[in-house]
Design an enzyme around this catalytic site. Structure first.
Site, PDB file in Angstrom:
ATOM      1  N   ARG A  64       0.267  10.008  13.785  1.00 53.22           N
ATOM      2  CA  ARG A  64       1.426   9.530  13.024  1.00 53.22           C
ATOM      3  C   ARG A  64       2.335   8.729  13.945  1.00 53.22           C
ATOM      4  NH1 ARG A  64       3.666  12.053   8.911  1.00 53.22           N
ATOM      5  NH2 ARG A  64       4.787  10.078   8.770  1.00 53.22           N
ATOM      6  N   GLY A  65       3.374   8.146  13.347  1.00 55.50           N
ATOM      7  CA  GLY A  65       4.324   7.340  14.107  1.00 55.50           C
ATOM      8  C   GLY A  65       4.121   5.862  13.835  1.00 55.50           C
ATOM      9  N   ASN A  66       5.055   5.039  14.326  1.00 52.67           N
ATOM     10  CA  ASN A  66       4.910   3.599  14.124  1.00 52.67           C
ATOM     11  C   ASN A  66       3.772   3.069  15.011  1.00 52.67           C
ATOM     12  OD1 ASN A  66       5.968   3.084  16.754  1.00 52.67           O
ATOM     13  ND2 ASN A  66       8.051   3.203  15.965  1.00 52.67           N
TER      14      ASN A  66
ATOM     15  N   LYS B 250       0.822  -1.220   0.000  1.00 50.15           N
ATOM     16  CA  LYS B 250       0.000   0.000   0.000  1.00 50.15           C
ATOM     17  C   LYS B 250       0.855   1.268   0.000  1.00 50.15           C
ATOM     18  CE  LYS B 250      -0.827   0.140   5.024  1.00 50.15           C
ATOM     19  NZ  LYS B 250      -0.160   1.401   5.323  1.00 50.15           N
ATOM     20  N   ASP B 251       2.143   1.165   0.411  1.00 52.80           N
ATOM     21  CA  ASP B 251       3.040   2.329   0.426  1.00 52.80           C
ATOM     22  C   ASP B 251       3.769   2.530  -0.900  1.00 52.80           C
ATOM     23  OD1 ASP B 251       2.445   2.853   3.099  1.00 52.80           O
ATOM     24  OD2 ASP B 251       4.107   1.633   3.839  1.00 52.80           O
TER      25      ASP B 251
ATOM     26  N   ARG C 214      -8.264   8.112   3.121  1.00 48.72           N
ATOM     27  CA  ARG C 214      -9.246   7.093   2.730  1.00 48.72           C
ATOM     28  C   ARG C 214     -10.133   6.722   3.918  1.00 48.72           C
ATOM     29  NH1 ARG C 214      -9.281   2.002   4.058  1.00 48.72           N
ATOM     30  NH2 ARG C 214      -7.149   2.128   4.844  1.00 48.72           N
ATOM     31  N   ARG C 215      -9.498   6.393   5.041  1.00 51.43           N
ATOM     32  CA  ARG C 215     -10.274   6.045   6.236  1.00 51.43           C
ATOM     33  C   ARG C 215     -11.095   7.244   6.708  1.00 51.43           C
ATOM     34  NH1 ARG C 215      -4.922   3.229   8.705  1.00 51.43           N
ATOM     35  NH2 ARG C 215      -5.225   1.125   7.862  1.00 51.43           N
TER      36      ARG C 215
ATOM     37  N   THR D  23       4.094   3.622  18.784  1.00 53.74           N
ATOM     38  CA  THR D  23       3.898   5.024  19.144  1.00 53.74           C
ATOM     39  C   THR D  23       2.412   5.374  19.144  1.00 53.74           C
ATOM     40  OG1 THR D  23       6.042   5.648  18.231  1.00 53.74           O
ATOM     41  CG2 THR D  23       4.422   7.405  18.485  1.00 53.74           C
ATOM     42  N   ARG D  24       1.698   4.913  18.134  1.00 54.30           N
ATOM     43  CA  ARG D  24       0.267   5.207  18.047  1.00 54.30           C
ATOM     44  C   ARG D  24      -0.487   4.564  19.215  1.00 54.30           C
ATOM     45  NH1 ARG D  24      -1.210   5.005  11.554  1.00 54.30           N
ATOM     46  NH2 ARG D  24       0.835   5.674  10.827  1.00 54.30           N
TER      47      ARG D  24
ATOM     48  N   CYS E 175      -1.556  13.001  -6.205  1.00 50.54           N
ATOM     49  CA  CYS E 175      -1.720  13.443  -4.820  1.00 50.54           C
ATOM     50  C   CYS E 175      -2.488  12.380  -4.042  1.00 50.54           C
ATOM     51  CB  CYS E 175      -2.461  14.775  -4.746  1.00 50.54           C
ATOM     52  SG  CYS E 175      -4.154  14.704  -5.355  1.00 50.54           S
TER      53      CYS E 175
END
Length: 324
Positions: free
Chosen positions: A158-160, A89-90, A140-141, A163-164, A252
């Site tokens: 944000r963050g891994n 997805k990235d 999207r979400r 972290t989230r 974008c």
């Protein structure tokens, strides 16, 4: 070119991001390859990407083209690594000249997951209270959830994954939305409070699958990767999804969701384009031969364009240009 299979002395260098999830995924690929080719040496080389470094700005504000892949791609072009493991997805749908998507692994569950603060353990997404603070870094979400739950407050996160989770558990959010596959790969399945139905949130293009990118002229390596780790059904599903996105995205980040199924030789692709405020959704479905996956994705994209998706895309692009 040196044959990967015939030259057991070759060392193959695998590129990975440094995040915990990326390393888990990369080492899984390495182990699968090592099982199939025990005489070849595989080494993991880690790199930090721009997306790993910029953690205080929403992805939608900085654009997501190559944020998590560019440094790895330069590593391949400069012969520092031989291939890279990405969360598919990235990986942008248009790759740099000289690079190719060599293989796609079997997909884990591509759905989104609701992860809640402990005070809401008795709630589902439908029963969270009005004003609940929901964390997501995905347009999207955000667009689909705003459409279904306009009474929530949405806040970027944000963050891994770790972290989230810490931010959620500290009370910064009442719930966050993450990928089921990432949580499962990190052994955090117990934090999946609810798998969000596709009727509420179609998943991201390629979500749950790994994409292996390498130099396009390394034909021996491509053959090795396809033989050891490619999953044909996942490949066809993801190629349809990526073709759908490629036609629509326009450079974008766009709120686009998909869902794919294969029954026998028939592939069914559902796609959605949403406005960021969640007020407008354009969606449709197409079915056809799985061998024509990319053509089906392109056809569905054109169908949505004609049904009003182009207006939504134009507005998003104009907004991005105003902000830049």
């Amino acid at each position: 070119m040196t044959s990967v299979v015939s030259d057991s002395k070759r060392t193959i260098r695998i590129g990975s991001r440094k995040s915990q999830l990326a390393l888990v995924q990369t080492h899984w690929v390495k182990e699968e390859l090592q099982k199939s080719f025990p005489d070849i040496t595989f080494e993991v080389h880690t790199m930090s990407t721009q997306g790993d470094k910029i953690l205080d700005v929403a992805l939608a504000k900085i654009g997501d083209k190559g944020l998590f892949t560019k440094e790895l791609e330069l590593g391949m072009i400069n012969q520092e690594i031989d291939f890279a493991v990405h969360s598919l997805k990235d990986l942008p749908t248009n790759l740099p000249e000289g690079l190719a998507l060599a293989a796609i692994t079997e997909r884990e569950n591509p759905a989104d997951a609701l992860v809640v603060h402990e005070k809401y353990q008795d709630k589902q997404i439908d029963t969270l209270p009005a004003g609940a603070v929901i964390g997501t870094s995905s347009l999207r979400r955000l667009a689909q959830l705003r459409h279904n739950y306009p009474h929530f407050n949405f806040k970027d996160v944000r963050g891994n994954l770790n972290t989230r989770m810490k931010k959620l558990d500290a009370g910064e959010y009442d719930a966050i939305i993450l990928a089921v596959a990432g949580l499962e790969r990190l052994g955090m399945s117990d934090r999946i409070h609810q798998v969000i139905p596709s009727e509420i949130s179609l998943h991201a293009v390629g979500q749950g699958a790994l994409g292996i990118e390498c130099r396009a002229d390394d034909t021996e390596l491509i053959s090795l990767l396809k033989e050891a780790i490619e999953h044909p059904q996942t490949r066809d599903r993801c190629l349809a999804e990526r073709a759908f996105l490629r036609v629509l995205e326009g450079g974008c980040q766009v709120p686009i969701g998909v869902n794919t199924e294969i029954a026998g030789d028939t592939l069914t692709l559902k796609g959605i384009v949403a406005s960021v405020d969640g007020q407008r959704l354009v969606q449709d479905t197409i079915s056809g031969a799985a061998k024509d996956a990319e053509q089906l994705g392109s056809q569905l994209a054109e169908s949505l364009r004609q049904q009003g998706a182009q207006e939504i895309l134009n507005e998003i692009l104009a907004e991005v240009q105003r902000d830049s």
